[in-house]
Design a protein around this motif. Structure first.
Motif, PDB file in Angstrom:
ATOM      1  N   GLN A   2       0.832  -1.191   0.000  1.00 64.01           N
ATOM      2  CA  GLN A   2       0.000   0.000   0.000  1.00 64.01           C
ATOM      3  C   GLN A   2       0.876   1.253   0.000  1.00 64.01           C
ATOM      4  O   GLN A   2       1.959   1.264   0.581  1.00 64.01           O
ATOM      5  CB  GLN A   2      -0.882   0.012   1.251  1.00 64.01           C
ATOM      6  CG  GLN A   2      -1.948  -1.094   1.283  1.00 64.01           C
ATOM      7  CD  GLN A   2      -3.130  -0.769   0.390  1.00 64.01           C
ATOM      8  OE1 GLN A   2      -3.061  -0.891  -0.844  1.00 64.01           O
ATOM      9  NE2 GLN A   2      -4.225  -0.334   0.979  1.00 64.01           N
ATOM     10  N   VAL A   3       0.394   2.316  -0.645  1.00 62.89           N
ATOM     11  CA  VAL A   3       1.164   3.557  -0.769  1.00 62.89           C
ATOM     12  C   VAL A   3       1.435   4.172   0.603  1.00 62.89           C
ATOM     13  O   VAL A   3       2.556   4.613   0.891  1.00 62.89           O
ATOM     14  CB  VAL A   3       0.435   4.563  -1.683  1.00 62.89           C
ATOM     15  CG1 VAL A   3       1.169   5.899  -1.717  1.00 62.89           C
ATOM     16  CG2 VAL A   3       0.316   3.999  -3.104  1.00 62.89           C
ATOM     17  N   LYS A  68       2.444   7.497 -15.702  1.00 64.82           N
ATOM     18  CA  LYS A  68       2.631   6.055 -15.469  1.00 64.82           C
ATOM     19  C   LYS A  68       3.520   5.417 -16.539  1.00 64.82           C
ATOM     20  O   LYS A  68       4.205   4.420 -16.290  1.00 64.82           O
ATOM     21  CB  LYS A  68       1.250   5.356 -15.464  1.00 64.82           C
ATOM     22  CG  LYS A  68       0.578   5.421 -14.116  1.00 64.82           C
ATOM     23  CD  LYS A  68       1.188   4.427 -13.139  1.00 64.82           C
ATOM     24  CE  LYS A  68       0.824   4.725 -11.695  1.00 64.82           C
ATOM     25  NZ  LYS A  68       1.823   4.261 -10.738  1.00 64.82           N
ATOM     26  N   ASP A  72       7.736   4.510 -12.429  1.00 62.07           N
ATOM     27  CA  ASP A  72       6.997   3.534 -11.597  1.00 62.07           C
ATOM     28  C   ASP A  72       6.674   4.100 -10.223  1.00 62.07           C
ATOM     29  O   ASP A  72       6.072   3.422  -9.392  1.00 62.07           O
ATOM     30  CB  ASP A  72       7.859   2.267 -11.416  1.00 62.07           C
ATOM     31  CG  ASP A  72       8.025   1.539 -12.747  1.00 62.07           C
ATOM     32  OD1 ASP A  72       9.046   0.845 -12.916  1.00 62.07           O
ATOM     33  OD2 ASP A  72       7.148   1.700 -13.626  1.00 62.07           O
ATOM     34  N   PRO A  74       4.829   5.770  -7.174  1.00 62.38           N
ATOM     35  CA  PRO A  74       3.385   5.838  -6.951  1.00 62.38           C
ATOM     36  C   PRO A  74       2.823   7.212  -7.292  1.00 62.38           C
ATOM     37  O   PRO A  74       3.500   8.223  -7.094  1.00 62.38           O
ATOM     38  CB  PRO A  74       3.250   5.585  -5.445  1.00 62.38           C
ATOM     39  CG  PRO A  74       4.527   4.970  -5.008  1.00 62.38           C
ATOM     40  CD  PRO A  74       5.581   5.465  -5.941  1.00 62.38           C
ATOM     41  N   ASP A  90      -2.701   5.664  -8.132  1.00 60.07           N
ATOM     42  CA  ASP A  90      -2.549   4.554  -7.177  1.00 60.07           C
ATOM     43  C   ASP A  90      -3.298   4.853  -5.879  1.00 60.07           C
ATOM     44  O   ASP A  90      -3.857   3.955  -5.251  1.00 60.07           O
ATOM     45  CB  ASP A  90      -1.054   4.363  -6.857  1.00 60.07           C
ATOM     46  CG  ASP A  90      -0.276   3.953  -8.106  1.00 60.07           C
ATOM     47  OD1 ASP A  90      -0.683   2.958  -8.735  1.00 60.07           O
ATOM     48  OD2 ASP A  90       0.703   4.638  -8.470  1.00 60.07           O
ATOM     49  N   ILE A 122      -8.888   2.762  -5.882  1.00 56.80           N
ATOM     50  CA  ILE A 122      -7.628   3.433  -5.507  1.00 56.80           C
ATOM     51  C   ILE A 122      -7.586   3.562  -3.990  1.00 56.80           C
ATOM     52  O   ILE A 122      -8.611   3.522  -3.318  1.00 56.80           O
ATOM     53  CB  ILE A 122      -7.469   4.821  -6.187  1.00 56.80           C
ATOM     54  CG1 ILE A 122      -8.581   5.778  -5.801  1.00 56.80           C
ATOM     55  CG2 ILE A 122      -7.367   4.665  -7.701  1.00 56.80           C
ATOM     56  CD1 ILE A 122      -8.385   7.185  -6.379  1.00 56.80           C
ATOM     57  N   GLU A 123      -6.386   3.702  -3.442  1.00 52.23           N
ATOM     58  CA  GLU A 123      -6.175   3.663  -1.994  1.00 52.23           C
ATOM     59  C   GLU A 123      -6.398   5.034  -1.349  1.00 52.23           C
ATOM     60  O   GLU A 123      -5.679   5.985  -1.647  1.00 52.23           O
ATOM     61  CB  GLU A 123      -4.739   3.214  -1.708  1.00 52.23           C
ATOM     62  CG  GLU A 123      -4.346   3.174  -0.236  1.00 52.23           C
ATOM     63  CD  GLU A 123      -2.850   3.019  -0.058  1.00 52.23           C
ATOM     64  OE1 GLU A 123      -2.169   2.605  -1.030  1.00 52.23           O
ATOM     65  OE2 GLU A 123      -2.351   3.329   1.039  1.00 52.23           O
TER      66      GLU A 123
END
Ligand SMILES: CC(C)=CCC/C(C)=C/CC/C(C)=C/CC/C(C)=C/COP(=O)(O)OP(=O)(O)O
Ligand SMILES: O=P(O)(O)OC[C@@H](O)CO
Ligand SMILES: [Mg+2]
Length: 247
Positions: A2-3, A68, A72, A74, A90, A122-123
């Motif tokens: 997770q970010v 993107k 890579d 986030p 992300d 998305i987080e």
């Protein structure tokens, strides 16, 4: 991973996180991707994408997709309103402007954007967003009751409110392009009450020395946006900022 966990691990192991802010309304998606690529080469930890005016819809989607393709790192949405949500990121700083006078920036945009976040997968990273004098565009757009620059106790009060409301991150915002950042006194006072909760500082940070001052005062994460829009050598500028704040 997770970010949020990724960012916390960097803050805990390297001392401070550097976040690059790209405003989709400030350049074309291709140019934004080049900035993100150059920033990644310079050592930035993640790319924040957002703006307070006109930074949603197709332009936002295209900016995220192009970024993107070129890095890579986030991507984290920094939304100005519910239109600042895109499934191509992300994560999203799911933020509430705690010292706003306008309910739209406290809960309404969040309620309108939440179902899109849910469907897109998305987080969400919960955040107390606190605007400090001078406040810049975001202070005006968000109708913030600006916290006086030299009243750390007022920032502490709002930061504690955010913590007790369950918000994992706290952002002290001086406003994009501010002539000077939040003071070390205010950063230190807020970090003291936050404990392990992470503190982000942004607005008016233009060089390594200023970034280092904020980090030493207690900032876990440093955001820079405007200086990269103005810089002729983004990689070198990021290297300067990152080397100043990392252990
Ligand atoms: C969580 C969701 C869906 C929405 C949150 C909506 C909130 C609370 C927004 C806060 C108010 C706001 C307008 C935030 C914008 C944050 C931001 C990108 C600031 C930087 O704005 P710039 O556009 O770069 O400023 P300049 O125009 O001065 O460069
Ligand atoms: O553009 P600058 O001044 O770096 O500020 C970054 C961010 O805090 C703006 O919301
Ligand atoms: Mg801007």
């Amino acid at each position: 991973m997770q970010v949020e966990e990724y960012l916390n691990k960097i803050a805990e192991s390297e001392g401070t996180v550097h976040l690059t802010l790209i405003d989709p309304a400030s350049q074309t998606p291709d140019q934004a991707a080049e900035i993100a690529h150059a920033a990644a080469l310079g050592g930035t930890d993640a790319i924040m994408v957002g703006g307070s005016t006109g930074a949603g819809g197709v332009l936002l989607d295209q900016t995220l997709l192009k970024i993107k393709e070129r890095t890579d790192k986030p991507t984290i949405l920094f939304p100005g309103n519910a239109s600042g949500v895109s499934k191509h990121a992300d994560a999203i700083f799911f933020m509430s402007l705690l010292n706003s006078r306008d309910i739209n920036y406290i809960t309404t945009n969040q309620a309108m954007g939440a179902p899109v976040v849910y469907k897109s997968g998305i987080e969400p990273i919960s955040m107390a967003y606190i605007i400090i004098e001078p406040g810049g565009t975001v202070g005006w757009v968000g109708d913030a009751k600006l916290i006086p620059k030299h009243k750390p106790e007022l920032a502490v009060a709002y930061a504690l409110a955010g913590k007790y409301l369950g918000m994992h991150y706290t952002y002290l915002e001086a406003g994009s392009g501010a002539d000077s950042p939040v003071t070390p006194e205010m950063i230190g006072a807020v970090k003291h009450v936050l404990g392990d909760n992470k503190l982000i500082v942004g607005g008016g940070i233009r060089d390594g020395e200023t970034a280092k001052m904020c980090a030493l005062a207690g900032a876990d994460m440093i955001v820079t946006g405007t200086i990269l829009e103005e810089s002729s050598n983004v990689t070198a500028k990021i290297e300067e900022l990152v080397s100043a704040i990392k252990k």
